[in-house]
Scaffold this motif. Structure first.
Motif, PDB file in Angstrom:
ATOM      1  N   GLY A 165       0.958  -1.274   0.215  1.00  0.00           N
ATOM      2  CA  GLY A 165      -0.065   0.031  -0.208  1.00  0.00           C
ATOM      3  C   GLY A 165       0.846   1.197   0.043  1.00  0.00           C
ATOM      4  O   GLY A 165       1.667   1.518  -0.808  1.00  0.00           O
ATOM      5  N   GLN A 166       0.567   2.105   0.919  1.00  0.00           N
ATOM      6  CA  GLN A 166       1.473   3.439   1.110  1.00  0.00           C
ATOM      7  C   GLN A 166       2.723   3.063   1.149  1.00  0.00           C
ATOM      8  O   GLN A 166       3.854   4.000   0.667  1.00  0.00           O
ATOM      9  N   ASP A 167       3.273   2.236   1.819  1.00  0.00           N
ATOM     10  CA  ASP A 167       4.789   1.597   2.029  1.00  0.00           C
ATOM     11  C   ASP A 167       5.367   1.665   0.501  1.00  0.00           C
ATOM     12  O   ASP A 167       6.674   2.117   0.600  1.00  0.00           O
ATOM     13  N   ARG A 168       4.587   1.244  -0.523  1.00  0.00           N
ATOM     14  CA  ARG A 168       5.382   1.289  -1.783  1.00  0.00           C
ATOM     15  C   ARG A 168       5.221   2.550  -2.690  1.00  0.00           C
ATOM     16  O   ARG A 168       6.101   2.611  -3.493  1.00  0.00           O
ATOM     17  N   THR A 169       4.586   3.609  -2.343  1.00  0.00           N
ATOM     18  CA  THR A 169       4.490   4.777  -2.765  1.00  0.00           C
ATOM     19  C   THR A 169       4.951   6.060  -2.021  1.00  0.00           C
ATOM     20  O   THR A 169       5.079   6.949  -2.647  1.00  0.00           O
ATOM     21  N   ARG A 170       5.451   5.684  -0.947  1.00  0.00           N
ATOM     22  CA  ARG A 170       5.901   6.825   0.013  1.00  0.00           C
ATOM     23  C   ARG A 170       7.267   6.706   0.561  1.00  0.00           C
ATOM     24  O   ARG A 170       7.462   5.580   0.783  1.00  0.00           O
ATOM     25  N   ILE A 171       7.860   7.744   0.859  1.00  0.00           N
ATOM     26  CA  ILE A 171       9.319   7.347   1.442  1.00  0.00           C
ATOM     27  C   ILE A 171       9.427   8.208   2.609  1.00  0.00           C
ATOM     28  O   ILE A 171       9.139   9.342   2.689  1.00  0.00           O
ATOM     29  N   ASN A 172       9.740   7.525   3.778  1.00  0.00           N
ATOM     30  CA  ASN A 172       9.753   8.046   4.945  1.00  0.00           C
ATOM     31  C   ASN A 172      11.420   8.001   5.331  1.00  0.00           C
ATOM     32  O   ASN A 172      11.824   7.055   5.695  1.00  0.00           O
ATOM     33  N   VAL A 173      11.966   9.369   5.284  1.00  0.00           N
ATOM     34  CA  VAL A 173      13.565   9.334   5.507  1.00  0.00           C
ATOM     35  C   VAL A 173      13.779   9.071   6.857  1.00  0.00           C
ATOM     36  O   VAL A 173      15.030   9.184   7.209  1.00  0.00           O
TER      37      VAL A 173
END
Length: 62
Positions: free
Chosen positions: A10-18
């Motif tokens: 889901g979101q983990d594949r489309t968003r980057i949390n630095v």
């Protein structure tokens, strides 16, 4: 909302949390850039992985 590590995808594949070491490492490896370059790209265009990828593909200015 915090990152729920029990529900990958889901979101983990489309968003980057630095702010997550494993994400910083994995996305840096995927885009073949340093952690600092990835952080700079996220700062410039936001957390969308697609936007970051496009930003990193642009030729350097200067």
């Amino acid at each position: 909302m915090s990152d729920d590590k029990t529900k990958p995808g889901g979101q983990d594949r489309t968003r980057i949390n630095v702010n997550e070491d494993y994400e910083l490492r994995d996305w840096s490896k995927k885009f073949n850039v340093s952690a600092e370059q990835l952080k700079a790209a996220v700062q410039a265009v936001g957390t969308s992985a697609a936007a970051v990828e496009q930003h990193l593909k642009q030729p350097s200015k200067g």
